[in-house]
Write a protein that holds these residues in place. Structure first.
Motif, PDB file in Angstrom:
ATOM      1  N   LEU A 233       0.609   6.569   1.586  1.00 37.41           N
ATOM      2  CA  LEU A 233      -0.438   6.186   0.469  1.00 37.41           C
ATOM      3  C   LEU A 233      -1.588   6.029   1.150  1.00 37.41           C
ATOM      4  O   LEU A 233      -2.834   6.597   0.559  1.00 37.41           O
ATOM      5  CB  LEU A 233       0.045   4.966  -0.264  1.00 37.41           C
ATOM      6  CG  LEU A 233       1.452   4.833  -1.257  1.00 37.41           C
ATOM      7  CD1 LEU A 233       1.756   3.502  -1.402  1.00 37.41           C
ATOM      8  CD2 LEU A 233       0.991   5.756  -2.363  1.00 37.41           C
TER       9      LEU A 233
ATOM     10  N   LEU B 141      -0.630  -3.242   4.914  1.00 37.01           N
ATOM     11  CA  LEU B 141      -1.687  -2.781   4.009  1.00 37.01           C
ATOM     12  C   LEU B 141      -0.818  -1.609   3.044  1.00 37.01           C
ATOM     13  O   LEU B 141      -0.800  -1.919   1.923  1.00 37.01           O
ATOM     14  CB  LEU B 141      -2.744  -2.269   4.764  1.00 37.01           C
ATOM     15  CG  LEU B 141      -3.724  -1.969   3.558  1.00 37.01           C
ATOM     16  CD1 LEU B 141      -4.342  -3.097   2.822  1.00 37.01           C
ATOM     17  CD2 LEU B 141      -5.061  -1.339   4.369  1.00 37.01           C
TER      18      LEU B 141
ATOM     19  N   SER C  87       1.290  -3.281   0.603  1.00 38.67           N
ATOM     20  CA  SER C  87       0.495  -3.861  -0.421  1.00 38.67           C
ATOM     21  C   SER C  87       0.204  -2.732  -1.577  1.00 38.67           C
ATOM     22  O   SER C  87       0.304  -2.663  -2.728  1.00 38.67           O
ATOM     23  CB  SER C  87      -0.950  -4.179  -0.006  1.00 38.67           C
ATOM     24  OG  SER C  87      -0.744  -5.706   0.284  1.00 38.67           O
ATOM     25  N   TYR C  88      -0.165  -1.492  -1.048  1.00 41.65           N
ATOM     26  CA  TYR C  88      -0.393  -0.237  -1.580  1.00 41.65           C
ATOM     27  C   TYR C  88       0.818   0.133  -2.481  1.00 41.65           C
ATOM     28  O   TYR C  88       0.804   0.776  -3.749  1.00 41.65           O
ATOM     29  CB  TYR C  88      -0.941   0.907  -0.882  1.00 41.65           C
ATOM     30  CG  TYR C  88      -2.398   0.860  -0.872  1.00 41.65           C
ATOM     31  CD1 TYR C  88      -3.160  -0.323  -0.217  1.00 41.65           C
ATOM     32  CD2 TYR C  88      -3.027   1.913  -1.222  1.00 41.65           C
ATOM     33  CE1 TYR C  88      -4.405  -0.283  -0.013  1.00 41.65           C
ATOM     34  CE2 TYR C  88      -4.579   2.012  -1.109  1.00 41.65           C
ATOM     35  CZ  TYR C  88      -5.300   0.835  -0.764  1.00 41.65           C
ATOM     36  OH  TYR C  88      -6.659   0.652  -0.625  1.00 41.65           O
TER      37      TYR C  88
ATOM     38  N   THR D 271       3.650  -2.055  -3.295  1.00 40.06           N
ATOM     39  CA  THR D 271       4.091  -3.158  -4.308  1.00 40.06           C
ATOM     40  C   THR D 271       2.997  -3.568  -5.161  1.00 40.06           C
ATOM     41  O   THR D 271       3.413  -4.104  -5.983  1.00 40.06           O
ATOM     42  CB  THR D 271       4.792  -4.384  -3.606  1.00 40.06           C
ATOM     43  OG1 THR D 271       3.648  -4.493  -2.740  1.00 40.06           O
ATOM     44  CG2 THR D 271       5.796  -3.810  -2.636  1.00 40.06           C
ATOM     45  N   ARG D 272       1.686  -3.093  -4.868  1.00 32.14           N
ATOM     46  CA  ARG D 272       0.407  -3.740  -5.675  1.00 32.14           C
ATOM     47  C   ARG D 272       0.471  -5.157  -5.524  1.00 32.14           C
ATOM     48  O   ARG D 272       0.294  -6.054  -6.510  1.00 32.14           O
ATOM     49  CB  ARG D 272       0.311  -3.217  -7.136  1.00 32.14           C
ATOM     50  CG  ARG D 272       0.612  -1.661  -7.117  1.00 32.14           C
ATOM     51  CD  ARG D 272       0.446  -1.252  -8.503  1.00 32.14           C
ATOM     52  NE  ARG D 272       0.743   0.324  -8.591  1.00 32.14           N
ATOM     53  CZ  ARG D 272       0.740   1.181  -9.575  1.00 32.14           C
ATOM     54  NH1 ARG D 272       0.307   0.504 -10.565  1.00 32.14           N
ATOM     55  NH2 ARG D 272       0.880   2.323  -9.358  1.00 32.14           N
ATOM     56  N   ARG D 273       0.507  -5.940  -4.435  1.00 33.88           N
ATOM     57  CA  ARG D 273       0.442  -7.131  -4.286  1.00 33.88           C
ATOM     58  C   ARG D 273       0.035  -7.519  -2.889  1.00 33.88           C
ATOM     59  O   ARG D 273       0.042  -6.648  -2.035  1.00 33.88           O
ATOM     60  CB  ARG D 273       2.065  -7.630  -3.960  1.00 33.88           C
ATOM     61  CG  ARG D 273       2.700  -8.055  -5.092  1.00 33.88           C
ATOM     62  CD  ARG D 273       3.778  -9.257  -4.913  1.00 33.88           C
ATOM     63  NE  ARG D 273       3.347 -10.234  -4.347  1.00 33.88           N
ATOM     64  CZ  ARG D 273       4.105 -11.249  -3.547  1.00 33.88           C
ATOM     65  NH1 ARG D 273       5.198 -11.000  -3.495  1.00 33.88           N
ATOM     66  NH2 ARG D 273       3.465 -12.300  -2.863  1.00 33.88           N
TER      67      ARG D 273
ATOM     68  N   TRP E 273      -6.747  -6.448  -0.368  1.00 36.01           N
ATOM     69  CA  TRP E 273      -5.303  -6.605   0.076  1.00 36.01           C
ATOM     70  C   TRP E 273      -5.439  -6.454   1.559  1.00 36.01           C
ATOM     71  O   TRP E 273      -4.810  -7.247   2.206  1.00 36.01           O
ATOM     72  CB  TRP E 273      -4.673  -5.540  -0.222  1.00 36.01           C
ATOM     73  CG  TRP E 273      -3.911  -5.614  -1.520  1.00 36.01           C
ATOM     74  CD1 TRP E 273      -3.932  -6.528  -2.239  1.00 36.01           C
ATOM     75  CD2 TRP E 273      -3.675  -4.535  -2.446  1.00 36.01           C
ATOM     76  NE1 TRP E 273      -3.475  -6.425  -3.484  1.00 36.01           N
ATOM     77  CE2 TRP E 273      -3.229  -5.207  -3.851  1.00 36.01           C
ATOM     78  CE3 TRP E 273      -3.473  -3.122  -2.448  1.00 36.01           C
ATOM     79  CZ2 TRP E 273      -2.687  -4.173  -4.777  1.00 36.01           C
ATOM     80  CZ3 TRP E 273      -3.129  -2.371  -3.551  1.00 36.01           C
ATOM     81  CH2 TRP E 273      -2.846  -2.900  -4.634  1.00 36.01           C
TER      82      TRP E 273
ATOM     83  N   PRO F 287      -3.112   2.380  -6.953  1.00 32.48           N
ATOM     84  CA  PRO F 287      -3.570   2.912  -5.732  1.00 32.48           C
ATOM     85  C   PRO F 287      -2.710   4.282  -5.489  1.00 32.48           C
ATOM     86  O   PRO F 287      -1.656   4.252  -6.205  1.00 32.48           O
ATOM     87  CB  PRO F 287      -3.063   1.633  -4.706  1.00 32.48           C
ATOM     88  CG  PRO F 287      -1.798   1.022  -5.697  1.00 32.48           C
ATOM     89  CD  PRO F 287      -2.181   1.133  -7.070  1.00 32.48           C
TER      90      PRO F 287
END
Lengths: 424, 378
Positions: free
Chosen positions: A10, A48, A51-52, A54-56, B152, B308
């Motif tokens: 991602l 990071l 995070s991309y 799971t969007r958390r 993030w 994203p």
């Protein structure tokens, strides 16, 4: 055997396109296997990427600091440290840049060298409040890193309920619109409150910002508790030959449509000979005509600042713009700068004494009313503080005669002072 | 190592306390605060400090300033990724050493500026910056770099990323950064929560939560100062409660506005949600007092997915608004001034954005945002 680079499909998508890619930078650091931070940055990339997916977010705060200070370090501990152990501690040191964010390459290179030794090699230039942000330091490295950064000449900025780092526009260093020495004012005010920055104990955060004119390149009005804007109280300086040259080059229609008609108070008029007439008493120092006709017009010579108080963002009562508390303070010699500092001290003292916990300056003023705030900081009322007088009658006015007497006395004193100045 | 001479309890007033002892063993910080910029300022700027006379913008990304002394300086401005690795910073230093006398500065929007003392040094500097991948622009009536927050990558409360949103948008806005074709300057901001550290923008892209927090009742009493959390709520929707025999908090969901104010002081009030934390777009924020008075930005679109790595739905709406402004605004009109002239009805018509009940404010002071006149645009 170096740790392998994480798979980041991602984030990889953010390496294409023409704008400089922060992901490529993170990867450069992660691939620096000869450097102490490579494995930390590999895990940082891994987290990071997670995070991309799971969007958390996965960071939590904590308590990390340097000896003698109660602020300036932003602790970050990973909530998924078991999966990404090398970046489990990824703290930020907020470092105050030189006023106006000017650097010699020698200074910036020294900072990079120190940061490569103790941290991740990742630096934000700059954070929204104006700090250099050294991002990614393990707990045990925070003190030695600060010690070396501090020896270079840098200090830590603010965090939490204290005075924060500040921003000024480029100002006097490279702008003819600058109406005061922004760097001097910023250093005088902020450095006077270093105790409130380094050992924060205010009701909530307190931000100073400094813009050399009404263009507000420091974004002060919506984002600072104490916003200082350059202005002047005499007439705009006009070079009529340059006005005529501008009209000749751009045409009358352009000049009328884009300068004369854009004046918010209709203070401008183009004469038949293509010179400019200015009603300086109606001018609100908005800067538009001066911005456009840079050769023909400049701010007046009797310069100072307009101070606005109480700007903030959303939490918790909604957004607020700062409002005028000192319409004009002459700011030319050292004594003038001391008066500005005195005002800041009175504002700070009143805020400390009267604001509720987690209440910003603007919210406090809304709660108690501007008049009570002005009384507390010993500033007289002025029509420049309002858009218009009150529209409702719900106010007890039995002190009217005394207030009128105060106003009359002030006006007489001002007239006397003006006459004396004229005589000299 | 023995740090304390005597236990704290035995310490009496006026006596050298344990703090002095600790500090004797550790280095005392030099509380230098904001440092003097003069030693780090390009010599031309230092020499002409406070005595500049006029300026012009010879081309996008270049400023030309002339001082009272007659000295001139050309500034070349370029975009950066803000979140920079030391290799990038050293590359920028190499460029400053080779072309700009070893000095550089940054704008408040993370653009870098190099100063040179003659016009013929500008083109080689631009060529080098472009070769190294730094876009030259961001001056005057262009779309300048987006001011952004941590996201993030480093924040403890974000619902989205910042650097990724900005990278995606700046890729799409590259032409508008490197050219000066807008009616006036366009400042875009992003924020990853409703605190909005990104600030006011002509266009702002901010997180907007749509569901109340999901509370981890096992953790509240351990990590939260409950009265402080109750006090933090703008609508007094939070109250103390015993849940499963443990002291915790509960939220009156009919009052909750899903702002997330309770989350920073109490992380078990989980507000961030991969689906229900949406993005909203706001327009017409303006800091400057130039021409019109400063304004706060206004909501125009919400409910956009947090998508994203490139947030295409956000980019699409930002471009729609930007090009409506570019096509319709007169020279020098900022976004807020353009909308002020054409009216909100026309704005929604031109951008094709739907107008809903959520656009009408009902927070405190909201009557001031209503049209108290018989002036309507039909």
């Amino acid at each position: 055997m170096p740790k392998p680079m994480p798979e980041t499909p991602l984030l990889d998508e953010l390496e294409s396109g023409p704008w400089p890619s922060f992901v490529s930078g993170l990867k450069r650091l992660a691939a620096s296997d000869d450097k102490p931070y490579a494995s930390m940055m590999k895990d940082l990339l891994g987290q990071l990427e997670r995070s991309y997916e799971t969007r958390r977010g996965y960071w939590k705060g904590g308590t990390v600091g340097v000896s003698g200070y109660g602020a300036g370090v932003i602790p970050r501990f990973s909530e998924i440290a078991s999966e990404f152990p090398e970046s489990a501690e990824f703290h930020t040191l907020r470092v105050i840049p030189p006023a106006g964010t000017h650097y010699s390459t020698a200074l910036l290179r020294s900072l990079c060298d120190v940061w490569e030794k103790h941290g991740s090699g990742l630096i934000a230039l700059h954070g929204q409040t104006g700090d250099i942000m050294l991002q990614g330091c393990r707990s045990e490295k925070v003190q030695p890193c600060f010690d070396e950064v501090n020896e270079l000449g840098f200090d830590l900025g603010g965090a939490g309920a204290g005075v924060r780092s500040s921003i000024s526009c480029v100002g006097a260093a490279r702008c003819e619109h600058s109406c005061f020495d922004e760097a001097k004012a910023m250093r005088l005010l902020v450095n006077n409150f270093l105790d409130e920055m380094h050992r924060p104990s205010l009701p909530y955060k307190f931000k100073f910002k400094f813009s050399g004119c009404a263009n507000d390149c420091a974004n002060a009005i919506a984002r600072s508790d104490f916003a200082v804007f350059g202005t002047w109280r005499d007439d705009i300086q006009v070079d009529q030959d340059e006005v005529r040259a501008y009209v000749a080059l751009h045409g009358r229609k352009w000049t009328i449509d884009n300068i004369i008609r854009r004046c918010p108070t209709e203070a401008l008029s183009l004469n038949d000979d293509d010179s400019l007439e200015i009603d300086n008493r109606s001018c609100v120092r908005c800067m538009h005509c001066i911005n456009v006709m840079t050769k023909a017009l400049s701010p007046g010579r009797d310069r100072g600042v307009c101070v606005l108080i109480g700007g903030k963002r959303t939490l918790k009562t909604g957004d607020m713009l700062a409002t005028v508390v000192a319409p004009f303070l002459r700011l030319q010699d050292d004594a003038d700068y001391e008066k500005l500092l005195d005002l800041a001290k009175r504002v700070m003292d009143f805020y400390i004494e009267n604001a509720l916990e987690h209440e910003r300056m603007g919210e406090m003023i809304e709660r108690i009313g501007l008049v009570n705030f002005l009384a507390g900081i010993e500033v007289e009322v002025d029509p420049n503080m309002i858009n218009h007088p009150r529209t409702n009658s719900y106010v007890r006015t039995d002190g009217w005669d005394e207030e009128v007497a105060k106003w009359t006395a002030r006006k007489l004193a001002e007239a006397d002072a003006a006459a004396q100045a004229a005589a000299e | 190592m023995r740090l304390l001479k005597q236990p704290l309890s035995e310490r009496t007033l006026g006596q050298a306390g344990p703090r002095e002892d600790i500090l004797a063993l550790q280095r005392r910080p030099i509380e230098s605060g904001v440092i003097d910029p003069l030693p780090f300022m390009h010599p031309l700027l230092r020499r002409n400090y406070g005595t500049w006379k006029w300026h012009e913008r010879p081309r996008p990304g270049v400023l030309h300033h002339v001082a009272e002394s007659g000295e001139e300086v050309w500034t070349v401005r370029a975009g950066t990724q803000r979140q920079m690795d030391v290799y990038t910073i050293r590359k920028l230093c190499d460029i400053a050493d080779a072309y700009a006398d070893g000095f550089l500065r940054f704008t408040t929007r993370s653009n870098i500026e190099f100063m040179v003392d003659s016009a013929d040094k500008v083109a080689p500097l631009i060529a080098r910056l472009e070769t190294e991948g730094f876009p030259v622009g961001g001056t005057g009536n262009s779309v300048t770099m987006i001011s952004h927050t941590q996201g993030w990558l480093h924040c403890d409360i974000p619902a989205t990323d910042a650097s990724g949103v900005v990278k995606s948008l700046m890729d799409a806005l590259y032409h508008e950064f490197t050219h000066a074709e807008m009616p006036n300057q366009v400042k875009i901001t992003t924020s990853c929560c409703q605190i909005n550290c990104g600030g006011q923008g002509d266009i702002a892209i901010n997180v907007q939560h749509t569901k109340p927090p999901i509370i981890d009742h096992d953790l509240v009493a351990k990590v939260c100062e409950r009265p402080a959390v109750v006090a933090r709520c703008p609508t007094a929707a939070i109250r103390p409660a015993m849940v499963n025999g443990k002291p915790s908090l509960e939220v009156d969901e009919t009052k909750c506005i899903c702002c997330g104010a309770c989350f920073p002081p109490c992380p078990p009030m989980r507000i961030n949600d991969p689906v229900h934390s949406k993005l909203a777009i706001w327009v017409g924020g303006k800091h400057s007092s130039t021409r019109s008075k400063p304004t706060l930005h206004k909501l125009v679109a919400a409910g956009l997915p947090n998508n994203p790595p490139r947030w295409p739905e956000v980019t699409e709406i930002v471009l729609k608004i930007l090009y409506a402004y570019k096509g319709g605004a007169r020279p020098y009109e900022r976004m807020a001034e353009w909308i002020g002239r054409i009216g909100w009805a026309r704005f929604f018509e031109l951008t094709g954005l739907p107008f809903t009940k959520y656009h009408i404010d009902n927070w405190r002071g909201s009557r001031g945002s209503l049209n108290a006149s018989a002036q309507v645009r039909l």
